[in-house]
Design an enzyme around this catalytic site. Sequence first.
Site, PDB file in Angstrom:
ATOM      1  N   LYS A  22       0.849  -1.212   0.000  1.00  0.00           N
ATOM      2  CA  LYS A  22       0.000   0.000   0.000  1.00  0.00           C
ATOM      3  C   LYS A  22       0.874   1.247   0.000  1.00  0.00           C
ATOM      4  CE  LYS A  22      -1.685   1.640   4.018  1.00  0.00           C
ATOM      5  NZ  LYS A  22      -1.430   3.056   4.314  1.00  0.00           N
ATOM      6  N   ASN A  23       1.877   1.276   0.888  1.00  0.00           N
ATOM      7  CA  ASN A  23       2.669   2.497   1.046  1.00  0.00           C
ATOM      8  C   ASN A  23       3.687   2.706  -0.059  1.00  0.00           C
ATOM      9  OD1 ASN A  23       1.122   3.042   3.214  1.00  0.00           O
ATOM     10  ND2 ASN A  23       2.646   2.503   4.753  1.00  0.00           N
ATOM     11  N   CYS A 118      -4.734  13.075  12.376  1.00  0.00           N
ATOM     12  CA  CYS A 118      -5.496  11.825  12.266  1.00  0.00           C
ATOM     13  C   CYS A 118      -5.387  11.151  13.641  1.00  0.00           C
ATOM     14  CB  CYS A 118      -4.944  10.939  11.161  1.00  0.00           C
ATOM     15  SG  CYS A 118      -3.395  10.176  11.587  1.00  0.00           S
ATOM     16  N   ARG A 123       0.725  14.998  12.734  1.00  0.00           N
ATOM     17  CA  ARG A 123       1.269  14.728  11.389  1.00  0.00           C
ATOM     18  C   ARG A 123       1.404  16.002  10.559  1.00  0.00           C
ATOM     19  NH1 ARG A 123      -1.085   9.106   9.358  1.00  0.00           N
ATOM     20  NH2 ARG A 123       0.906   9.041   8.305  1.00  0.00           N
ATOM     21  N   ASP A 308       4.520   0.554  11.997  1.00  0.00           N
ATOM     22  CA  ASP A 308       3.269  -0.006  11.446  1.00  0.00           C
ATOM     23  C   ASP A 308       3.043  -1.452  11.866  1.00  0.00           C
ATOM     24  OD1 ASP A 308       3.408   1.775   8.265  1.00  0.00           O
ATOM     25  OD2 ASP A 308       2.896   2.399  10.291  1.00  0.00           O
ATOM     26  N   ARG A 400      -8.784  -0.098   4.359  1.00  0.00           N
ATOM     27  CA  ARG A 400      -7.842   0.855   3.754  1.00  0.00           C
ATOM     28  C   ARG A 400      -6.526   0.166   3.434  1.00  0.00           C
ATOM     29  NH1 ARG A 400      -6.911   6.246   6.885  1.00  0.00           N
ATOM     30  NH2 ARG A 400      -5.509   6.322   5.096  1.00  0.00           N
TER      31      ARG A 400
HETATM   32  C1  EPZ Z   1       4.427   6.918   6.198  1.00  0.00           C
HETATM   33  O1  EPZ Z   1       3.693   8.002   6.725  1.00  0.00           O
HETATM   34  C2  EPZ Z   1       3.445   5.760   6.114  1.00  0.00           C
HETATM   35  N1  EPZ Z   1       2.345   6.112   5.215  1.00  0.00           N
HETATM   36  C3  EPZ Z   1       2.906   5.440   7.508  1.00  0.00           C
HETATM   37  O2  EPZ Z   1       2.054   4.300   7.390  1.00  0.00           O
HETATM   38  C4  EPZ Z   1       4.091   5.083   8.415  1.00  0.00           C
HETATM   39  O3  EPZ Z   1       3.609   4.834   9.713  1.00  0.00           O
HETATM   40  C5  EPZ Z   1       5.091   6.251   8.432  1.00  0.00           C
HETATM   41  O4  EPZ Z   1       5.511   6.548   7.076  1.00  0.00           O
HETATM   42  C6  EPZ Z   1       6.331   5.951   9.256  1.00  0.00           C
HETATM   43  O5  EPZ Z   1       6.956   4.805   8.756  1.00  0.00           O
HETATM   44  C7  EPZ Z   1       2.541   6.037   3.886  1.00  0.00           C
HETATM   45  O6  EPZ Z   1       3.612   5.708   3.406  1.00  0.00           O
HETATM   46  C8  EPZ Z   1       1.355   6.386   3.028  1.00  0.00           C
HETATM   47  P1  EPZ Z   1       6.594  10.247   8.329  1.00  0.00           P
HETATM   48  P2  EPZ Z   1       4.360   9.479   6.728  1.00  0.00           P
HETATM   49  O7  EPZ Z   1       6.589  11.481   7.518  1.00  0.00           O
HETATM   50  O8  EPZ Z   1       5.160   9.686   5.518  1.00  0.00           O
HETATM   51  C9  EPZ Z   1       6.444  13.470  11.807  1.00  0.00           C
HETATM   52  C10 EPZ Z   1       0.110   3.023   7.680  1.00  0.00           C
HETATM   53  O9  EPZ Z   1      -0.404   2.515   8.683  1.00  0.00           O
HETATM   54  N2  EPZ Z   1       6.536  14.453  10.720  1.00  0.00           N
HETATM   55  O10 EPZ Z   1       7.782   9.341   8.280  1.00  0.00           O
HETATM   56  O11 EPZ Z   1       3.287  10.455   7.030  1.00  0.00           O
HETATM   57  C11 EPZ Z   1       5.086  12.782  11.811  1.00  0.00           C
HETATM   58  O12 EPZ Z   1       4.157  13.561  12.507  1.00  0.00           O
HETATM   59  C12 EPZ Z   1       0.665   4.432   7.733  1.00  0.00           C
HETATM   60  O13 EPZ Z   1       0.239   2.438   6.566  1.00  0.00           O
HETATM   61  C13 EPZ Z   1       6.699  15.805  11.043  1.00  0.00           C
HETATM   62  O14 EPZ Z   1       6.768  16.180  12.216  1.00  0.00           O
HETATM   63  O15 EPZ Z   1       5.322   9.353   7.988  1.00  0.00           O
HETATM   64  C14 EPZ Z   1       5.381  11.468  12.488  1.00  0.00           C
HETATM   65  O16 EPZ Z   1       5.341  11.670  13.885  1.00  0.00           O
HETATM   66  C15 EPZ Z   1       0.431   5.088   9.099  1.00  0.00           C
HETATM   67  N3  EPZ Z   1       6.772  16.713  10.031  1.00  0.00           N
HETATM   68  C16 EPZ Z   1       6.819  11.159  12.044  1.00  0.00           C
HETATM   69  O17 EPZ Z   1       7.366  12.392  11.583  1.00  0.00           O
HETATM   70  C17 EPZ Z   1       6.691  16.335   8.705  1.00  0.00           C
HETATM   71  O18 EPZ Z   1       6.792  17.221   7.817  1.00  0.00           O
HETATM   72  C18 EPZ Z   1       6.894  10.133  10.926  1.00  0.00           C
HETATM   73  O19 EPZ Z   1       6.236  10.674   9.831  1.00  0.00           O
HETATM   74  C19 EPZ Z   1       6.527  14.975   8.405  1.00  0.00           C
HETATM   75  C20 EPZ Z   1       6.466  14.050   9.424  1.00  0.00           C
END
Ligand code: EPZ
Length: 422
Positions: A22-23, A118, A123, A308, A400
């Site tokens: 998915k990701n 969410c 996020r 995850d 999802r």
């Molecule tokens: C991706 O989300 C995945 N989603 C998430 O999977 C996964 O949990 C996450 O990476 C971490 O591995 C997809 O790929 C579609 P991040 P993403 O940016 O890109 C903070 C699932 O269950 N952050 O690595 O949104 C954020 O708040 C989903 O399939 C900032 O502060 O994750 C979080 O605490 C859930 N500022 C942490 O970093 C930013 O600009 C990790 O976020 C971006 C992120």
Amino acid sequence: MDSIIVKGGKELKGQIHIAGAKNAALTLMPATLLSEEPLTLTNAPRLSDIKTMTALLQSLGTEVTSMQDGKVIALSSHNLTTTKADYEIVRKMRASNLVLGPLLAREGNAIVSLPGGCAIGARPMDIHTSALELMGAEIELKDGYLHAVAPGGLKGNVVPLRFASVGATENILMAATLAKGTTVIENAAREPEIVDLAKCLKAMGAQIEGEGTSRIEIQGVDRLGAATHAVVTDRIELGTYMLAPVIAGGEVECLGGKMELVKSFVEKLDACGVDVTETANGLLVKNRNGRHTATDVITQPFPGFPTDLQAQMMAMLCTADGTSVLEETIFENRFMHAPELIRMGADIEVHGGSATVRGVDRLKGAPVMATDLRASVSLILAGLAAEGETRVNRVYHLDRGYEHVEQKLGAVGAMIERVQGE
Ligand code: EPZ
């Protein structure tokens, strides 16, 4: 809203086919925006999130055709009609923010709604926006939308990320393929989905080195061409189904599973007394001697233990011999499955970002509530060995990220059925 009912107590035996990630699909699909030529994705998962991304891309003018029951997706962004990603679609799925980088690179402007928080956390997108600003973008937040322009086009630069954000790495990687000059992403995310995206972009003509490491270097090119790309196996679905025979007993072969996708996860399973064997077709999983034991888990960016899989691992540790401590370092609120597992008789204490799980002999079935994607499936896993019946409500969360979960688990002997919602 549909529910899923699981009756516990049956050992599992057989094979589960693991779908495309998915990701990975959710970042490969927006890559179509970078080129006027067709992009064809094979081994695509059949999920509601894919439908949401399809709707978003179609709202921008991309033609999307789904074939072979959704396993093949043909995309063509020859003529875009707008660069505005509407709140109504973006609020449903955070990954919609992955159109920001490609739109900015291709059209020189983008209006993307902030996804909003969410269940698992606030996020924000500060890492995405500060990186794009280093490449010459001007980004302003107005009425909940990011208004981004790149007068004269994006320019390559050295872009250090304060945190190895997956989404930010993906947005910058895609944007940099068409930027003028060289971009270096420092502290880049190393997830297999990033490597898969880079592979697809290179098939389209992009010049990328270092994907999978913390330093990715991209030489911008004038245009990208057509490509056909097979979506990488879903390591989170893989890890999820690997836990099913550990919790319920028996032996399951996860077809398409590869050890390198789940190395840190398998190390933890080994510590819990679980045997994982590579076969010609995937990974075979069973308890070494009937019981599984406790272990400690800290979630980290890849190659560390994946956030995850934290909820699913907690479900397994609820009936492990001994006490486990799980630390969630990626998201600020990702223990919502804990109260639901406690309703099933689990012994869990949550303190901020850490949860202590004392193993009990057996959980008891109960009606429980799904709150987010991974929490939902952890409740189904827990129900596989619980005494009596577990009814998981609001399974739209589940749909999802997991295709046909009741069919996949039912095929290996689980007593599981989906009941239509009222
Ligand atoms: C991706 O989300 C995945 N989603 C998430 O999977 C996964 O949990 C996450 O990476 C971490 O591995 C997809 O790929 C579609 P991040 P993403 O940016 O890109 C903070 C699932 O269950 N952050 O690595 O949104 C954020 O708040 C989903 O399939 C900032 O502060 O994750 C979080 O605490 C859930 N500022 C942490 O970093 C930013 O600009 C990790 O976020 C971006 C992120």
